[in-house]
Enzyme design. Structure first.
Site, PDB file in Angstrom:
ATOM      1  N   HIS A 266       0.877  -1.189   0.000  1.00 29.56           N
ATOM      2  CA  HIS A 266       0.000   0.000   0.000  1.00 29.56           C
ATOM      3  C   HIS A 266       0.905   1.227   0.000  1.00 29.56           C
ATOM      4  O   HIS A 266       1.647   1.471  -0.949  1.00 29.56           O
ATOM      5  CB  HIS A 266      -0.928  -0.110   1.219  1.00 29.56           C
ATOM      6  CG  HIS A 266      -2.047   0.877   1.273  1.00 29.56           C
ATOM      7  ND1 HIS A 266      -2.389   1.702   0.240  1.00 29.56           N
ATOM      8  CD2 HIS A 266      -2.931   1.167   2.281  1.00 29.56           C
ATOM      9  CE1 HIS A 266      -3.430   2.457   0.601  1.00 29.56           C
ATOM     10  NE2 HIS A 266      -3.761   2.149   1.845  1.00 29.56           N
ATOM     11  N   HIS A 307      -1.446  -2.426  -9.834  1.00 26.84           N
ATOM     12  CA  HIS A 307      -2.417  -1.832  -8.917  1.00 26.84           C
ATOM     13  C   HIS A 307      -3.639  -2.720  -8.841  1.00 26.84           C
ATOM     14  O   HIS A 307      -4.038  -3.303  -9.849  1.00 26.84           O
ATOM     15  CB  HIS A 307      -2.822  -0.425  -9.393  1.00 26.84           C
ATOM     16  CG  HIS A 307      -3.429   0.378  -8.298  1.00 26.84           C
ATOM     17  ND1 HIS A 307      -4.768   0.315  -7.988  1.00 26.84           N
ATOM     18  CD2 HIS A 307      -2.870   1.250  -7.417  1.00 26.84           C
ATOM     19  CE1 HIS A 307      -5.003   1.116  -6.959  1.00 26.84           C
ATOM     20  NE2 HIS A 307      -3.881   1.694  -6.594  1.00 26.84           N
ATOM     21  N   ASP A 365       3.299   5.581  -7.123  1.00 29.85           N
ATOM     22  CA  ASP A 365       4.387   5.506  -6.154  1.00 29.85           C
ATOM     23  C   ASP A 365       5.747   5.305  -6.795  1.00 29.85           C
ATOM     24  O   ASP A 365       6.775   5.611  -6.185  1.00 29.85           O
ATOM     25  CB  ASP A 365       4.096   4.398  -5.139  1.00 29.85           C
ATOM     26  CG  ASP A 365       2.951   4.817  -4.240  1.00 29.85           C
ATOM     27  OD1 ASP A 365       2.878   6.017  -3.945  1.00 29.85           O
ATOM     28  OD2 ASP A 365       2.132   3.970  -3.867  1.00 29.85           O
TER      29      ASP A 365
HETATM   30  N1  CMC Z   1       5.732  -7.219 -10.341  1.00 31.49           N
HETATM   31  C1  CMC Z   1       5.619  -8.439 -10.941  1.00 31.49           C
HETATM   32  N2  CMC Z   1       4.469  -9.118 -11.033  1.00 31.49           N
HETATM   33  C2  CMC Z   1       3.367  -8.563 -10.506  1.00 31.49           C
HETATM   34  C3  CMC Z   1       3.407  -7.306  -9.894  1.00 31.49           C
HETATM   35  C4  CMC Z   1       4.643  -6.623  -9.831  1.00 31.49           C
HETATM   36  N3  CMC Z   1       4.739  -5.417  -9.246  1.00 31.49           N
HETATM   37  N4  CMC Z   1       2.165  -6.983  -9.449  1.00 31.49           N
HETATM   38  C5  CMC Z   1       1.377  -7.999  -9.797  1.00 31.49           C
HETATM   39  N5  CMC Z   1       2.097  -8.960 -10.441  1.00 31.49           N
HETATM   40  C6  CMC Z   1       1.590 -10.215 -11.021  1.00 31.49           C
HETATM   41  C7  CMC Z   1       1.306 -11.233  -9.929  1.00 31.49           C
HETATM   42  O1  CMC Z   1       2.429 -12.046  -9.687  1.00 31.49           O
HETATM   43  C8  CMC Z   1       0.146 -11.983 -10.515  1.00 31.49           C
HETATM   44  O2  CMC Z   1       0.650 -12.906 -11.443  1.00 31.49           O
HETATM   45  P1  CMC Z   1      -0.110 -14.331 -11.659  1.00 31.49           P
HETATM   46  O3  CMC Z   1      -1.456 -13.988 -12.202  1.00 31.49           O
HETATM   47  O4  CMC Z   1       0.777 -15.030 -12.653  1.00 31.49           O
HETATM   48  O5  CMC Z   1      -0.156 -14.981 -10.322  1.00 31.49           O
HETATM   49  C9  CMC Z   1      -0.632 -10.927 -11.286  1.00 31.49           C
HETATM   50  O6  CMC Z   1       0.330  -9.916 -11.630  1.00 31.49           O
HETATM   51  C10 CMC Z   1      -1.766 -10.288 -10.500  1.00 31.49           C
HETATM   52  O7  CMC Z   1      -1.238  -9.866  -9.251  1.00 31.49           O
HETATM   53  P2  CMC Z   1      -2.101  -9.781  -7.930  1.00 31.49           P
HETATM   54  O8  CMC Z   1      -1.198  -9.827  -6.732  1.00 31.49           O
HETATM   55  O9  CMC Z   1      -3.220 -10.759  -7.976  1.00 31.49           O
HETATM   56  O10 CMC Z   1      -2.718  -8.330  -8.064  1.00 31.49           O
HETATM   57  P3  CMC Z   1      -3.351  -7.523  -6.901  1.00 31.49           P
HETATM   58  O11 CMC Z   1      -4.375  -6.666  -7.526  1.00 31.49           O
HETATM   59  O12 CMC Z   1      -3.776  -8.387  -5.781  1.00 31.49           O
HETATM   60  O13 CMC Z   1      -2.115  -6.647  -6.358  1.00 31.49           O
HETATM   61  C11 CMC Z   1      -0.597  -4.908  -5.973  1.00 31.49           C
HETATM   62  C12 CMC Z   1      -1.931  -5.311  -6.593  1.00 31.49           C
HETATM   63  C13 CMC Z   1      -0.471  -3.382  -6.001  1.00 31.49           C
HETATM   64  C14 CMC Z   1      -0.551  -5.340  -4.480  1.00 31.49           C
HETATM   65  C15 CMC Z   1       0.543  -5.581  -6.764  1.00 31.49           C
HETATM   66  O14 CMC Z   1       0.502  -5.174  -8.118  1.00 31.49           O
HETATM   67  C16 CMC Z   1       1.911  -5.310  -6.175  1.00 31.49           C
HETATM   68  O15 CMC Z   1       2.324  -5.993  -5.223  1.00 31.49           O
HETATM   69  N6  CMC Z   1       2.643  -4.253  -6.688  1.00 31.49           N
HETATM   70  C17 CMC Z   1       3.892  -3.846  -6.147  1.00 31.49           C
HETATM   71  C18 CMC Z   1       3.631  -3.005  -4.913  1.00 31.49           C
HETATM   72  C19 CMC Z   1       3.129  -1.621  -5.263  1.00 31.49           C
HETATM   73  O16 CMC Z   1       3.680  -0.951  -6.130  1.00 31.49           O
HETATM   74  N7  CMC Z   1       2.075  -1.185  -4.540  1.00 31.49           N
HETATM   75  C20 CMC Z   1       1.554   0.151  -4.676  1.00 31.49           C
HETATM   76  C21 CMC Z   1       0.162   0.207  -5.187  1.00 31.49           C
HETATM   77  S1  CMC Z   1      -0.266   1.897  -5.583  1.00 31.49           S
HETATM   78  C22 CMC Z   1      -0.422   2.652  -4.070  1.00 31.49           C
HETATM   79  C23 CMC Z   1      -1.747   2.556  -3.438  1.00 31.49           C
HETATM   80  O17 CMC Z   1      -2.765   2.923  -4.100  1.00 31.49           O
HETATM   81  O18 CMC Z   1      -1.790   2.150  -2.269  1.00 31.49           O
END
Ligand code: CMC
Length: 431
Positions: A266, A307, A365
């Site tokens: 987050h 995201h 971010d």
């Molecule tokens: N790098 C590589 N792979 C990723 C990433 C990433 N940053 N983010 C998602 N994926 C992949 C993930 O491994 C999954 O692959 P698969 O379908 O093969 O298992 C797929 O994309 C979907 O990921 P998810 O975890 O199901 O997506 P989510 O919507 O639950 O997670 C997130 C969103 C923001 C937690 C995630 O993209 C992440 O961890 N990003 C890095 C951390 C980050 O930058 N967070 C800031 C978000 S913006 C600030 C805010 O609004 O709070």
């Protein structure tokens, strides 16, 4: 509410259950499942992927189109044409202020910027190397011990005063965290300065030497606040709502929000993104990290990418990217190794099939981390700055929830998969 209903059939011999469908002004309609419990069912939705936890009039996101509206106004227009305090007024009150209202609001916020003098000694209880978010969780929660006249959550005037205090004091407390960590004296707020300018002054001036505010950097700081001011029912806002649903005081609720924001998925992402750039270290190592991000057996993720809601370019990231370049130009850092790694990484990820197919765009971010670093702000303070900005969003949602006729304690249920009832076994009989 519309006259169309969803019908839920569970099992062949049971009558269908009618569920109301509720329409918002924008976005998908929702199926009202509040009556399901009486029929003996709960819904199951870990991560709240399909759940609207409340009704709200504050912020709208269309993640597929990359749209973010505060009270109906597109974030790009607010970032370009407004300023953070005006956005605070908008989020809190629902409408943009007139010139007189804006003037009065700015004055009121300025009147609350000082923190109680005894809060200064509160800091001495922390180690100098404490993470500033740990300090913020404690100090903001402790405000409830100082401002007894704004704790009655059923009194709208108390709620408004608490909102003013929180918005006004967050930069003061945040700068105190930083000054404490580097062993410099705390700087008092200067009420003739604007919100962002005041914050930068408290961060970087000392009693021995005043810094003169740079308008490009001050504008960038203000824009970072504006872009992070609200984001509908994200994890920290939902935390504030849940804490507030118990009747907890506003300072305790915002402290809970700060705790939730701290996580790297987050608000901690901008700090994590910068730390990742440092770990990458040189342009020739980028490919290795891209490979790791794509490897399903490696839990490394490219921080600052992806995201939960935006499956298109985050509109805040577009604005932040421009601001980032303005700041890099202003401070002459465009060619520094760290920023070269960031720009190359951005380019590679935007062209890579894995990231394109999974719709993983750089998020706000990614750019705010780089920008804050160029402003001279240490990474440990990045999430604190996010917390300063998001305070107005948290308090607007908290206030909206308490004013709602549906206000009641939040109490999710569960799908229990643990042991069925069994008898206690005395310790000597256990195997
Ligand atoms: N790098 C590589 N792979 C990723 C990433 C990433 N940053 N983010 C998602 N994926 C992949 C993930 O491994 C999954 O692959 P698969 O379908 O093969 O298992 C797929 O994309 C979907 O990921 P998810 O975890 O199901 O997506 P989510 O919507 O639950 O997670 C997130 C969103 C923001 C937690 C995630 O993209 C992440 O961890 N990003 C890095 C951390 C980050 O930058 N967070 C800031 C978000 S913006 C600030 C805010 O609004 O709070």
């Amino acid at each position: 509410m519309t006259d169309h209903k969803a019908k839920l059939t569970i099992g062949p011999n049971k009558p269908a259950i009618d569920l109301n469908i509720l329409d918002g002004t924008l976005g998908p309609s929702v199926i009202d499942v509040t009556g399901l419990q009486k029929q003996g069912y709960f819904t199951y939705d870990p991560g709240f992927m399909s759940t609207a936890a409340c009704e709200s009039k504050i912020t709208y996101i269309d993640g597929d189109k990359g749209v973010l509206l505060y009270r109906g106004y597109p974030i790009e227009q607010l970032a370009e044409q407004s300023d953070f305090l005006e956005v605070c007024y908008l989020l809190l009150n629902g409408e943009l202020p007139t010139a007189a209202q804006k003037n009065q609001f700015n004055k009121t916020i300025n009147n609350h910027t000082l923190a109680h003098e005894q809060i200064r000694s509160f800091f001495n209880g922390f180690r100098r190397d404490a993470h500033p978010m740990a300090v913020m969780v404690g100090v903001v929660g402790a405000l409830a011990a100082f401002y007894h006249d704004s704790l009655d959550i059923n009194n709208p005037e108390h709620r408004t005063t608490a909102a003013f205090r929180l918005i006004a004091k967050m930069p003061t407390l945040a700068a105190m965290c930083y000054k404490y960590s580097i062993g410099q004296p705390f700087m008092y707020p200067q009420n003739h300065m604007g919100y962002a300018e005041n914050f930068l002054n408290m961060m970087f001036s000392t009693p021995a030497e005043k810094t003169s505010p740079n308008p490009v950097l001050t504008r960038a700081m203000d824009r970072i606040f504006t872009l992070h001011a609200d984001h509908e029912q994200n994890a920290s806002t939902s935390t504030v709502r849940l804490a507030g649903s118990t009747g907890a005081n506003p300072f305790a609720c915002i402290s809970a929000g700060i705790a939730a924001l701290w996580g790297p998925a987050h608000g901690g992402a901008n700090e994590a993104a910068l730390n990742m750039l440092r770990e990458i270290g040189s342009e020739d190592r980028i490919d290795h990290f891209i490979k790791r991000a794509k490897d399903p057996n490696d839990n490394f993720r490219l921080m600052g990418f992806g995201h939960r809601v935006y499956k298109n370019y985050d509109p805040r990231a577009k604005v932040m990217r421009t601001t980032c370049h303005e700041v890099l130009d202003e401070v002459g850092l465009h060619d520094s190794p760290l920023f070269r790694i960031a720009l190359k990484l951005e380019k590679i990820a935007l062209e890579d099939d894995y990231f394109i197919q999974k719709k993983l765009y750089p998020n706000v971010d990614f750019y705010s981390g780089i920008t804050l670093s160029a402003l001279g702000i240490p990474p440990a303070m990045f999430t604190v700055i996010f917390a300063i900005a998001r305070t107005v969003g948290w308090i607007s949602h908290w206030n909206e929830m308490i004013s709602s006729p549906d206000y009641r304690i939040g109490r999710p249920r569960q799908l229990y998969t643990g042991p069925t009832e069994r008898n206690f076994v005395p310790i000597d009989d256990r195997k």
